[in-house]
Design a protein around this motif. Structure first.
Motif, mmCIF file in Angstrom:
data_model
loop_
_atom_site.group_PDB
_atom_site.id
_atom_site.type_symbol
_atom_site.label_atom_id
_atom_site.label_comp_id
_atom_site.label_asym_id
_atom_site.label_seq_id
_atom_site.Cartn_x
_atom_site.Cartn_y
_atom_site.Cartn_z
ATOM 1 N N SER A 1 0.835 -1.197 0.000
ATOM 2 C CA SER A 1 0.000 0.000 0.000
ATOM 3 C C SER A 1 0.876 1.254 0.000
ATOM 4 N N GLN B 1 -7.536 -4.009 -9.160
ATOM 5 C CA GLN B 1 -8.286 -2.752 -8.993
ATOM 6 C C GLN B 1 -9.352 -2.610 -10.084
ATOM 7 N N ARG B 2 -10.356 -1.815 -9.790
ATOM 8 C CA ARG B 2 -11.472 -1.566 -10.720
ATOM 9 C C ARG B 2 -12.284 -2.819 -11.035
ATOM 10 N N ASN B 3 -12.374 -3.700 -10.049
ATOM 11 C CA ASN B 3 -13.225 -4.888 -10.196
ATOM 12 C C ASN B 3 -14.317 -4.925 -9.143
ATOM 13 N N TYR C 1 -6.226 -0.239 0.350
ATOM 14 C CA TYR C 1 -5.431 -0.743 -0.785
ATOM 15 C C TYR C 1 -6.033 -2.015 -1.367
ATOM 16 N N ILE C 2 -6.156 -2.006 -2.686
ATOM 17 C CA ILE C 2 -6.520 -3.222 -3.424
ATOM 18 C C ILE C 2 -5.350 -3.517 -4.362
ATOM 19 N N HIS C 3 -4.971 -4.786 -4.429
ATOM 20 C CA HIS C 3 -3.798 -5.151 -5.231
ATOM 21 C C HIS C 3 -3.936 -4.603 -6.656
ATOM 22 N N GLU C 4 -2.813 -4.108 -7.199
ATOM 23 C CA GLU C 4 -2.849 -3.438 -8.522
ATOM 24 C C GLU C 4 -3.570 -4.285 -9.572
ATOM 25 N N PHE D 1 -13.122 7.092 -6.400
ATOM 26 C CA PHE D 1 -13.922 5.992 -5.829
ATOM 27 C C PHE D 1 -15.085 6.546 -4.996
ATOM 28 N N GLY E 1 -6.943 -7.252 -0.672
ATOM 29 C CA GLY E 1 -6.689 -5.889 -0.221
ATOM 30 C C GLY E 1 -7.140 -5.684 1.213
ATOM 31 N N GLY F 1 -12.848 -2.959 -3.935
ATOM 32 C CA GLY F 1 -12.786 -1.834 -2.995
ATOM 33 C C GLY F 1 -14.169 -1.532 -2.439
ATOM 34 N N LYS G 1 -7.222 8.302 -6.863
ATOM 35 C CA LYS G 1 -8.041 7.111 -7.122
ATOM 36 C C LYS G 1 -9.141 6.978 -6.069
#
Ligand code: ACO
Length: 193
Positions: free
Chosen positions: A50, A127-129, A121-124, A162, A91, A132, A158
């Motif tokens: 993170s 992300q965008r799934n 933090y969400i693993h790179e 969100f 995350g 979060g 980001k």
């Protein structure tokens, strides 16, 4: 984030909440000493990732910081069959109450102790799934709080995006510290502050 041990044996739920004891509410399937060691490893590793993602000079989330603060850490694991073997951590979200001076609309300082978002933090690769959102929604329910009543410690772009997308949090009330609070922060609180 995969580990050389089975995360399903330490985190029995899709989302595990930890406090300063680092003990999950559902007892791990391995000895408590071994479980604590593995939980420390998970927290330290995700904390480092993170910090790297946010370009911080040092992690703000670690097992030792958790043990010396009254923060709550929510850890989301991967429950898909793809990682059914040893599992993986997707995350985390860290929150805690902090004494702050918050400026209201007229610019007056109000002494408050809001729940603050401290690290997220969400693993790179994931992300965008929607992970979060899943974690954040779980935390809101567990802490029984509305999103506009939170204070956010130095949100990244980001994270601001969100909050805009999922909670329609747009207008901020200007502050003089690193915390961001949104319109509605002072409205309809159960207990101020
Ligand atoms: N660029 C811009 N916006 C993004 C990005 C990105 N790369 N990734 C997520 N978002 C925002 C967008 O609004 C996105 O909606 P869109 O895809 O329609 O544009 C929305 O988040 C997606 O929602 P989720 O999939 O539920 O969110 P995600 O699982 O990606 O988690 C998080 C959001 C935690 C901010 C993640 O992107 C992340 O870990 N970022 C890196 C670390 C970070 O910035 N953490 C916050 C630090 S500040 C603090 O913790 C107080």
């Amino acid at each position: 984030m995969e580990f050389d041990f089975d995360v399903h044996k330490i985190f029995l739920e899709p989302i595990t909440k930890l406090d300063c004891t680092l003990n999950p509410s559902r007892r791990p399937l391995i000895s408590s000493g071994e479980a604590q060691k593995q939980i420390v490893t998970v927290i330290d590793e995700i904390g480092k990732l993170s910090a790297k993602a946010q370009r911080l000079p040092a992690p703000i989330t670690s097992a030792s910081r958790m043990q010396s603060n009254k923060h709550h850490l929510y850890i989301l694991k991967d429950c898909t069959p793809k990682t059914a073997g040893r599992g993986a951590v997707i995350g985390f979200l860290k929150v805690g109450y902090k004494k702050l001076f918050v400026l209201d609309h007229s610019g007056s300082h109000i002494e408050a102790e809001p729940l603050c978002i401290l690290d997220f933090y969400i693993h790179e690769s994931l992300q965008r799934n929607g992970f979060g959102k899943e974690l954040f929604t779980f935390m809101l329910r567990a802490e029984q709080i509305e999103p506009q009543h939170l204070a956010i410690d130095r949100p990244s772009d980001k994270f601001l995006s969100f909050l805009r997308k999922h909670y329609n949090l747009r207008s901020t009330i200007p502050q003089v510290n690193n915390f961001v609070v949104f319109e509605g922060f002072f409205r309809d609180r159960r207990a101020l502050l």
